[in-house]
Write a protein that holds these residues in place. Structure first.
Motif, mmCIF file in Angstrom:
data_model
loop_
_atom_site.group_PDB
_atom_site.id
_atom_site.type_symbol
_atom_site.label_atom_id
_atom_site.label_comp_id
_atom_site.label_asym_id
_atom_site.label_seq_id
_atom_site.Cartn_x
_atom_site.Cartn_y
_atom_site.Cartn_z
ATOM 1 N N ASP A 138 -24.976 3.563 -12.358
ATOM 2 C CA ASP A 138 -24.121 4.746 -12.507
ATOM 3 C C ASP A 138 -24.856 6.037 -12.149
ATOM 4 N N GLY A 139 -26.025 5.908 -11.545
ATOM 5 C CA GLY A 139 -26.788 7.090 -11.140
ATOM 6 C C GLY A 139 -27.311 7.899 -12.306
ATOM 7 N N TYR A 140 -27.437 7.271 -13.468
ATOM 8 C CA TYR A 140 -27.941 7.933 -14.683
ATOM 9 C C TYR A 140 -27.123 9.174 -15.043
ATOM 10 N N ARG A 141 -25.834 9.147 -14.684
ATOM 11 C CA ARG A 141 -24.962 10.286 -14.980
ATOM 12 C C ARG A 141 -24.409 10.168 -16.394
ATOM 13 N N LEU A 142 -24.639 11.192 -17.191
ATOM 14 C CA LEU A 142 -24.162 11.234 -18.570
ATOM 15 C C LEU A 142 -22.791 11.895 -18.608
ATOM 16 N N THR A 143 -21.878 11.320 -19.398
ATOM 17 C CA THR A 143 -20.556 11.921 -19.547
ATOM 18 C C THR A 143 -20.364 12.397 -20.982
ATOM 19 N N ALA A 144 -19.574 13.434 -21.127
ATOM 20 C CA ALA A 144 -19.268 13.949 -22.463
ATOM 21 C C ALA A 144 -18.500 12.914 -23.275
ATOM 22 N N ASP A 145 -17.638 12.138 -22.616
ATOM 23 C CA ASP A 145 -16.864 11.123 -23.332
ATOM 24 C C ASP A 145 -17.784 10.074 -23.957
ATOM 25 N N ALA A 146 -18.842 9.687 -23.235
ATOM 26 C CA ALA A 146 -19.770 8.687 -23.753
ATOM 27 C C ALA A 146 -20.514 9.207 -24.971
ATOM 28 N N VAL A 147 -20.880 10.481 -24.948
ATOM 29 C CA VAL A 147 -21.548 11.083 -26.109
ATOM 30 C C VAL A 147 -20.567 11.199 -27.264
ATOM 31 N N ARG A 148 -19.350 11.662 -26.975
ATOM 32 C CA ARG A 148 -18.334 11.842 -28.021
ATOM 33 C C ARG A 148 -18.066 10.526 -28.755
ATOM 34 N N ALA A 149 -18.111 9.424 -28.038
ATOM 35 C CA ALA A 149 -17.838 8.123 -28.644
ATOM 36 C C ALA A 149 -18.882 7.727 -29.690
ATOM 37 N N GLN A 150 -20.065 8.321 -29.625
ATOM 38 C CA GLN A 150 -21.124 7.988 -30.575
ATOM 39 C C GLN A 150 -21.224 8.983 -31.727
ATOM 40 N N LEU A 151 -20.521 10.079 -31.659
ATOM 41 C CA LEU A 151 -20.588 11.083 -32.720
ATOM 42 C C LEU A 151 -19.833 10.621 -33.959
ATOM 43 N N THR A 152 -20.390 10.960 -35.118
ATOM 44 C CA THR A 152 -19.678 10.729 -36.376
ATOM 45 C C THR A 152 -19.875 11.970 -37.251
ATOM 46 N N ALA A 153 -19.197 11.995 -38.363
ATOM 47 C CA ALA A 153 -19.356 13.111 -39.299
ATOM 48 C C ALA A 153 -20.770 13.176 -39.866
ATOM 49 N N ASP A 154 -21.543 12.075 -39.737
ATOM 50 C CA ASP A 154 -22.905 12.030 -40.268
ATOM 51 C C ASP A 154 -23.966 12.435 -39.239
ATOM 52 N N THR A 155 -23.551 12.710 -38.017
ATOM 53 C CA THR A 155 -24.516 13.081 -36.981
ATOM 54 C C THR A 155 -25.207 14.394 -37.334
ATOM 55 N N LYS A 156 -26.528 14.388 -37.281
ATOM 56 C CA LYS A 156 -27.333 15.579 -37.575
ATOM 57 C C LYS A 156 -27.940 16.199 -36.324
ATOM 58 N N LEU A 157 -28.214 15.338 -35.328
ATOM 59 C CA LEU A 157 -28.897 15.810 -34.129
ATOM 60 C C LEU A 157 -28.420 15.007 -32.931
ATOM 61 N N VAL A 158 -28.080 15.713 -31.855
ATOM 62 C CA VAL A 158 -27.826 15.084 -30.560
ATOM 63 C C VAL A 158 -28.986 15.481 -29.654
ATOM 64 N N SER A 159 -29.688 14.503 -29.145
ATOM 65 C CA SER A 159 -30.927 14.725 -28.396
ATOM 66 C C SER A 159 -30.737 14.311 -26.945
ATOM 67 N N LEU A 160 -30.742 15.294 -26.044
ATOM 68 C CA LEU A 160 -30.547 15.039 -24.622
ATOM 69 C C LEU A 160 -31.654 15.704 -23.816
ATOM 70 N N THR A 161 -31.848 15.210 -22.598
ATOM 71 C CA THR A 161 -32.852 15.769 -21.690
ATOM 72 C C THR A 161 -32.211 16.035 -20.350
ATOM 73 N N THR A 162 -32.489 17.200 -19.788
ATOM 74 C CA THR A 162 -32.014 17.518 -18.443
ATOM 75 C C THR A 162 -32.994 18.451 -17.730
ATOM 76 N N PRO A 163 -33.458 18.048 -16.544
ATOM 77 C CA PRO A 163 -33.312 16.747 -15.915
ATOM 78 C C PRO A 163 -33.970 15.653 -16.768
ATOM 79 N N GLN A 164 -33.442 14.441 -16.630
ATOM 80 C CA GLN A 164 -33.873 13.348 -17.480
ATOM 81 C C GLN A 164 -35.256 12.831 -17.074
ATOM 82 N N ASN A 165 -35.911 12.238 -18.040
ATOM 83 C CA ASN A 165 -37.141 11.490 -17.798
ATOM 84 C C ASN A 165 -36.857 10.060 -18.251
#
Length: 366
Positions: A124-151
């Motif tokens: 998928d060319g290492y392309r991140l989508t907002a929908d994919a991140v949203r699917a993992q979020l819950t009310a208990d999420t404290k930190l979303v950790s992303l890198t751009t450009p990615q390593n």
């Protein structure tokens, strides 16, 4: 007892290989490039918890924020550790990606965080989508950790995607923070535009970076955390003081010199990276029967994949015999046959020689 998981990426700190393709940054600056007579009068006292005011001002100026919204850290990893310790200790929920830089992943493991993973893949060319991140979020999420450009891929996450993620977090976990590791942000190629920092997307967005990768000053061990949340900045300063007291005033003074020469330093490196990117691109094209890649958006690194059929044991043996070192994709949690190739470290002539040796290793495995 809490421990940090071991990872073979530590081998990159050992003796350099004959054909070094494992590193993720450009050529090193030299101390002579930064020394001035005034530095001889520097007092070797403690620094401040938040960092040298001149250095904080230089960092702030480049991100469009105030100096009091910057905390200087002992490298970017120190900043990530402090932020994670404050937000995710004792099982706090973290949403992040895989593959990812293993030292960041190890921090979350050492804290016992509840890690929810968003996979990004070669196909998928290492392309991140907002929908994919949203699917993992819950009310208990404290930190979303992303890198751009990615390593390891060097693929960037568009600002529009990050904005969509912020909106999703506001709806699902409004108290959570979005940490963006922007270590490679200014390592653009030639005249390519530099991506805008994500820190302006809202008070819950935190930027982390350092002088290690883009500027070639890893030995200074200078990084930073930027937040427009005054309470978080205060907590970070206190946490820094409680772990290392301050960064080295010598390193901070030299870092100020780096920023004073930044246009020249980055200008040279962007030309270097652009030339080496084209060399790597041509090499992949010439060997497209046995390798493929995902072209990076910025940074001194990319991902290559060996095409089947391939014997990975024979490939590894051939690389060792030929003095070629790559960064194994397994270090980052990627699939077998994928490797991070660092094209920005070697001069053009040495890069070509290293890629010639790599070609021999690849063909020995097919």
């Amino acid at each position: 007892m809490p421990t940090f998981p071991s990872n073979q990426i530590m081998s990159l700190t050992a003796e350099q290989s004959q054909h070094e393709l494992g590193e993720s940054y450009g050529p090193d600056l030299r101390l002579a490039d930064l020394l001035t007579p005034e530095l001889a009068d520097l007092e070797l006292s403690y620094g401040t918890a938040a960092g040298d005011p001149r250095l904080r001002a230089a960092i702030a100026d480049r991100h469009g924020v105030r100096p009091d919204q910057v905390v200087v850290t002992v490298g970017g990893m120190h900043g990530i550790f402090l932020l994670s310790y404050l937000l995710a200790d004792g099982g706090g929920q973290v949403v992040t990606t895989a593959p990812m830089f293993p030292m960041t992943r190890n921090i979350y493991a050492s804290l016992g965080a509840d890690v929810r993973v968003v996979p990004v893949t070669f196909d998928d060319g290492y392309r991140l989508t907002a929908d994919a991140v949203r699917a993992q979020l819950t009310a208990d999420t404290k930190l979303v950790s992303l890198t751009t450009p990615q390593n390891p891929s060097g693929v960037a996450v568009p600002l529009e995607t990050l904005q969509e993620i912020v909106i999703a977090m506001n709806a699902v976990c409004p108290d959570a923070y979005l940490m963006i590791d922007e270590t490679y942000r200014v390592a653009s190629y030639g005249d390519d535009a530099v991506a805008e920092t994500a820190v302006r997307l809202g008070p819950k967005v935190v930027s982390v970076a350092s002088l290690s990768k883009c500027h070639g000053a890893a030995g200074l061990r200078i990084g930073w955390v930027i937040s427009t949340d005054a309470e978080l900045v205060d907590q970070l300063s206190t946490a820094k003081f409680s772990t290392v007291v301050s960064a080295s005033p010598v390193s901070e003074a030299l870092a100020v010199r780096v920023f004073e020469q930044e246009d020249q330093i980055l200008g040279v490196r962007r030309s270097w990276l652009a030339e080496n990117l084209l060399i790597t691109q041509d090499w992949v094209s010439e060997n497209s029967d046995v390798v493929e890649w995902v072209r990076p958006d910025a940074g001194a690194l990319c991902v290559v994949r060996l095409k089947p059929p391939v014997d990975l044991d024979r490939f590894g043996k051939a690389c060792r015999e030929l003095g070629v070192r790559l960064a194994d994709g397994d270090w980052f949690g990627d699939e077998p046959g994928v490797f991070r190739l660092g094209f920005g470290f070697l001069p053009a002539g040495e890069l070509k020689a290293a890629l010639d040796a790599l070609r021999e290793a690849v063909h020995a495995a097919h």
